[in-house]
Design a protein around this motif. Sequence first.
Motif, PDB file in Angstrom:
ATOM      1  N   HIS A 120     -10.634  -7.786   1.468  1.00 12.86           N
ATOM      2  CA  HIS A 120     -11.378  -8.330   3.023  1.00 12.86           C
ATOM      3  C   HIS A 120     -10.572  -8.318   3.973  1.00 12.86           C
ATOM      4  CE1 HIS A 120     -15.451  -9.098   0.706  1.00 12.86           C
ATOM      5  NE2 HIS A 120     -14.506  -9.731   0.180  1.00 12.86           N
ATOM      6  N   LEU A 121      -8.986  -8.118   3.982  1.00  9.45           N
ATOM      7  CA  LEU A 121      -8.165  -8.211   4.721  1.00  9.45           C
ATOM      8  C   LEU A 121      -7.924  -6.681   5.455  1.00  9.45           C
ATOM      9  CD1 LEU A 121      -5.073 -10.478   3.164  1.00  9.45           C
ATOM     10  CD2 LEU A 121      -6.886 -11.199   4.898  1.00  9.45           C
ATOM     11  N   PHE A 122      -8.238  -5.852   4.656  1.00  9.70           N
ATOM     12  CA  PHE A 122      -8.054  -4.529   5.209  1.00  9.70           C
ATOM     13  C   PHE A 122      -9.299  -3.718   5.867  1.00  9.70           C
ATOM     14  CE2 PHE A 122      -5.385  -4.932   1.354  1.00  9.70           C
ATOM     15  CZ  PHE A 122      -4.064  -4.527   2.094  1.00  9.70           C
ATOM     16  N   LYS A 123      -9.059  -3.068   7.066  1.00  9.52           N
ATOM     17  CA  LYS A 123     -10.012  -2.520   7.833  1.00  9.52           C
ATOM     18  C   LYS A 123     -10.939  -1.295   6.573  1.00  9.52           C
ATOM     19  CE  LYS A 123      -9.322  -0.761  11.708  1.00  9.52           C
ATOM     20  NZ  LYS A 123     -10.099  -1.468  12.500  1.00  9.52           N
ATOM     21  N   PRO A 124     -12.331  -1.472   6.924  1.00  5.99           N
ATOM     22  CA  PRO A 124     -13.235  -0.627   6.128  1.00  5.99           C
ATOM     23  C   PRO A 124     -12.675   0.947   5.981  1.00  5.99           C
ATOM     24  CG  PRO A 124     -14.375  -1.564   7.909  1.00  5.99           C
ATOM     25  CD  PRO A 124     -12.913  -1.825   8.079  1.00  5.99           C
ATOM     26  N   ALA A 125     -11.734   1.543   6.540  1.00  3.34           N
ATOM     27  CA  ALA A 125     -11.190   2.787   6.513  1.00  3.34           C
ATOM     28  C   ALA A 125      -9.986   2.882   5.516  1.00  3.34           C
ATOM     29  CB  ALA A 125     -10.837   3.623   7.908  1.00  3.34           C
ATOM     30  N   SER A 126      -9.369   1.732   5.322  1.00  2.83           N
ATOM     31  CA  SER A 126      -8.266   1.770   4.339  1.00  2.83           C
ATOM     32  C   SER A 126      -8.691   2.120   2.847  1.00  2.83           C
ATOM     33  CB  SER A 126      -7.788   0.192   4.363  1.00  2.83           C
ATOM     34  OG  SER A 126      -7.398  -0.262   5.590  1.00  2.83           O
ATOM     35  N   GLN A 127      -7.431   2.477   2.392  1.00  2.00           N
ATOM     36  CA  GLN A 127      -7.973   3.271   0.885  1.00  2.00           C
ATOM     37  C   GLN A 127      -6.865   2.250   0.024  1.00  2.00           C
ATOM     38  OE1 GLN A 127      -7.456   7.324   1.406  1.00  2.00           O
ATOM     39  NE2 GLN A 127      -9.579   7.534   1.000  1.00  2.00           N
ATOM     40  N   ILE A 128      -7.432   2.092  -1.009  1.00  2.00           N
ATOM     41  CA  ILE A 128      -6.520   1.053  -2.182  1.00  2.00           C
ATOM     42  C   ILE A 128      -6.898   1.637  -3.577  1.00  2.00           C
ATOM     43  CG2 ILE A 128      -6.230  -1.356  -2.926  1.00  2.00           C
ATOM     44  CD1 ILE A 128      -7.219  -2.213  -0.416  1.00  2.00           C
ATOM     45  N   ARG A 129      -5.513   1.830  -4.379  1.00  2.00           N
ATOM     46  CA  ARG A 129      -5.745   1.940  -5.833  1.00  2.00           C
ATOM     47  C   ARG A 129      -5.137   0.521  -6.407  1.00  2.00           C
ATOM     48  NH1 ARG A 129      -2.847   6.356  -6.058  1.00  2.00           N
ATOM     49  NH2 ARG A 129      -4.625   8.133  -6.384  1.00  2.00           N
ATOM     50  N   PHE A 130      -5.895   0.259  -7.574  1.00  2.00           N
ATOM     51  CA  PHE A 130      -5.339  -0.912  -8.370  1.00  2.00           C
ATOM     52  C   PHE A 130      -5.074  -0.275  -9.838  1.00  2.00           C
ATOM     53  CE2 PHE A 130      -8.253  -3.080  -5.585  1.00  2.00           C
ATOM     54  CZ  PHE A 130      -7.622  -4.304  -5.255  1.00  2.00           C
ATOM     55  N   LEU A 131      -3.763  -0.742 -10.224  1.00  2.00           N
ATOM     56  CA  LEU A 131      -3.115  -0.464 -11.426  1.00  2.00           C
ATOM     57  C   LEU A 131      -2.843  -1.557 -12.115  1.00  2.00           C
ATOM     58  CD1 LEU A 131      -1.613   1.698  -8.870  1.00  2.00           C
ATOM     59  CD2 LEU A 131      -1.944   3.033 -10.965  1.00  2.00           C
ATOM     60  N   ALA A 132      -2.805  -1.681 -13.654  1.00  2.00           N
ATOM     61  CA  ALA A 132      -2.205  -2.612 -14.378  1.00  2.00           C
ATOM     62  C   ALA A 132      -1.103  -2.109 -15.251  1.00  2.00           C
ATOM     63  CB  ALA A 132      -3.448  -2.858 -15.394  1.00  2.00           C
ATOM     64  N   PHE A 133       0.052  -2.929 -15.397  1.00  2.00           N
ATOM     65  CA  PHE A 133       1.079  -2.613 -16.072  1.00  2.00           C
ATOM     66  C   PHE A 133       1.435  -3.598 -16.999  1.00  2.00           C
ATOM     67  CE2 PHE A 133       3.229  -4.966 -12.723  1.00  2.00           C
ATOM     68  CZ  PHE A 133       4.103  -5.477 -13.557  1.00  2.00           C
ATOM     69  N   ALA A 134       2.166  -3.298 -18.218  1.00  2.00           N
ATOM     70  CA  ALA A 134       2.711  -3.990 -19.194  1.00  2.00           C
ATOM     71  C   ALA A 134       3.795  -3.001 -19.986  1.00  2.00           C
ATOM     72  CB  ALA A 134       1.711  -4.565 -20.094  1.00  2.00           C
ATOM     73  N   THR A 135       3.474  -2.700 -21.160  1.00  2.00           N
ATOM     74  CA  THR A 135       4.097  -1.656 -21.755  1.00  2.00           C
ATOM     75  C   THR A 135       3.261  -0.873 -22.592  1.00  2.00           C
ATOM     76  OG1 THR A 135       4.751  -3.451 -23.586  1.00  2.00           O
ATOM     77  CG2 THR A 135       6.546  -2.782 -21.973  1.00  2.00           C
ATOM     78  N   LYS A 136       3.318   0.410 -22.549  1.00  2.00           N
ATOM     79  CA  LYS A 136       2.625   1.215 -23.565  1.00  2.00           C
ATOM     80  C   LYS A 136       1.018   0.939 -23.270  1.00  2.00           C
ATOM     81  CE  LYS A 136       6.333   2.646 -26.612  1.00  2.00           C
ATOM     82  NZ  LYS A 136       7.215   2.001 -26.021  1.00  2.00           N
ATOM     83  N   VAL A 137       0.626   0.899 -22.122  1.00  2.00           N
ATOM     84  CA  VAL A 137      -0.867   0.553 -22.091  1.00  2.00           C
ATOM     85  C   VAL A 137      -1.674   1.614 -21.758  1.00  2.00           C
ATOM     86  CG1 VAL A 137      -0.491  -1.685 -20.848  1.00  2.00           C
ATOM     87  CG2 VAL A 137      -0.539   0.300 -19.333  1.00  2.00           C
ATOM     88  N   ASP A 138      -1.014   3.031 -21.726  1.00  2.00           N
ATOM     89  CA  ASP A 138      -1.748   3.992 -21.659  1.00  2.00           C
ATOM     90  C   ASP A 138      -0.938   5.032 -22.581  1.00  2.00           C
ATOM     91  OD1 ASP A 138      -3.500   6.356 -21.245  1.00  2.00           O
ATOM     92  OD2 ASP A 138      -2.679   6.490 -18.939  1.00  2.00           O
TER      93      ASP A 138
END
Length: 506
Positions: free
Chosen positions: A344-362
């Motif tokens: 909700h902090l970003f303007k509607p035109a903003s684009q965001i990608r979410f990623l998860a990390f640990a070890t060998k998760v993919d």
Amino acid sequence: MLLPLLALALAAVLGTATWVAVALARSDPGCEPVRVAVAASPDIAPAVTQTAKDLGLACVVFDVQSRDSLQVAGELPGTTPRFQAWIPSSTLFLRRADGSPVSGPSVASSPVVLAVQEPVAKALGWPGKSLTWADVLGSAGIAAGMPDPVRDPVGVSALLALRDVAKDSVDPAAAYVALLRKFSAGASPTVYPASENAVLRHNSELSGGEVALVAAYSPAALSLDYPFVELAGATPQQGRAVAELKRALLYGSATSTQSGLRGSGGQALRLPETDRRVEAQGQRSAEIPAAVEVDKALSAWAGVTASARVQVLIDVSGSMSAPVPGTGKSRLRITLEAAENALHLFKPASQIRFLAFATKVDGERDYREILPMAPVGQQLKAVDRLRAVRAVPDGQTGLYDSVLDVYRLARKEWEQGKLNLVIVMTDGRDTDPDGIGREKLMAELGKLRDPERPLPLIAIGIGPEADETELAQLVAPSGGQTFLSRDPAKIGEVFYGALGRIAGAG
């Protein structure tokens, strides 16, 4: 009811086209009338016109033109026909006029207020009490609008007043960016900054079911001060006429009961009958700030209102399943909630990608995509996928490999005109025995840095085990910053503060 911002309010009263008012000289046989052209801000032009008429100078024709102050600032010098005097709405415009004088005495003033729809003001306790900006902005359900601070000194004044509202918060930078985001939301406004004069004009011209406005005042707001600027190139006769007009205005002729303007010192408002929606008593203005302070405020606004392209890396190693005392939630759950709220902090035109990390998760890769790069609105519809993320029970913290790969991706996808960011949220240091190591990571990040295409890496450390030294070293090659939330329960506040400082608000 859609209420206009200041520019629209003035347009409705004064008209969008430039109009010209001519104050005729007293007839005097045998003389050739001298024309004196005066450019005046639309809100003071009628009063200037009347003052020029009242002077009745022999052989002088005052040509008072209602002109947008920013437009005149861009035309000087070299205006055709050339003006002999200029009365912009604010001294701030004098800094934009190439070759113009750096100052001029104020002939009137109008405080910058927060214009509040009357039903909203009544819900907040008015008229039983005078409203402050903090009262209004701290209430739920308001929709705030903002005139463009780059073009309108009302907007600049509002930015300074908002900083004052936020100054006593636990984290002023976080509170300030939250306020700026509220004003940049683009919703139909129920409150917005305006000059007191614009509020008076709006209320006096209500029609067709329009809603009246109530003025909330702030001692930190910079008033419009209407400086009288004598421009170079006047003939001796024109110069004398200009001096007479300035003298009359300095003695208060522009602040009659009809003008709705105050004296230069913010003296009590003179009204034919009191509009109880404004406060008639004297109002002191904040001091005109140095140019560097104005630039800082404008930079903060530009940063906060810019569309962004953001990669968010979230630690899902085993330690993120640790409970946060007093919340009934894990570190990961609170972090995911903070990430969701940050949308909700970003303007509607903003684009965001979410990623998860640990070890060998993919497979052999230490990270995986949760949500692909997409506009904020689309991500808000898919937050269930974010909420479904779980910690990897035996997962180590594959920090270095993940950061480098995602940073390379962000560099490849970098977009001009956007706030490009990589944000990593972690509760520890890299513990991947098969990772690239810190020295190689630092070297590779250094190679990817491009001052012409900024891409700061922002590290947010969560909990007592977060290694501040390591995170600071991690972000250094990209020109980024580190923020710590030793108490995981406060990660949301830290996230807000981080974005505020990134945008130049801190």
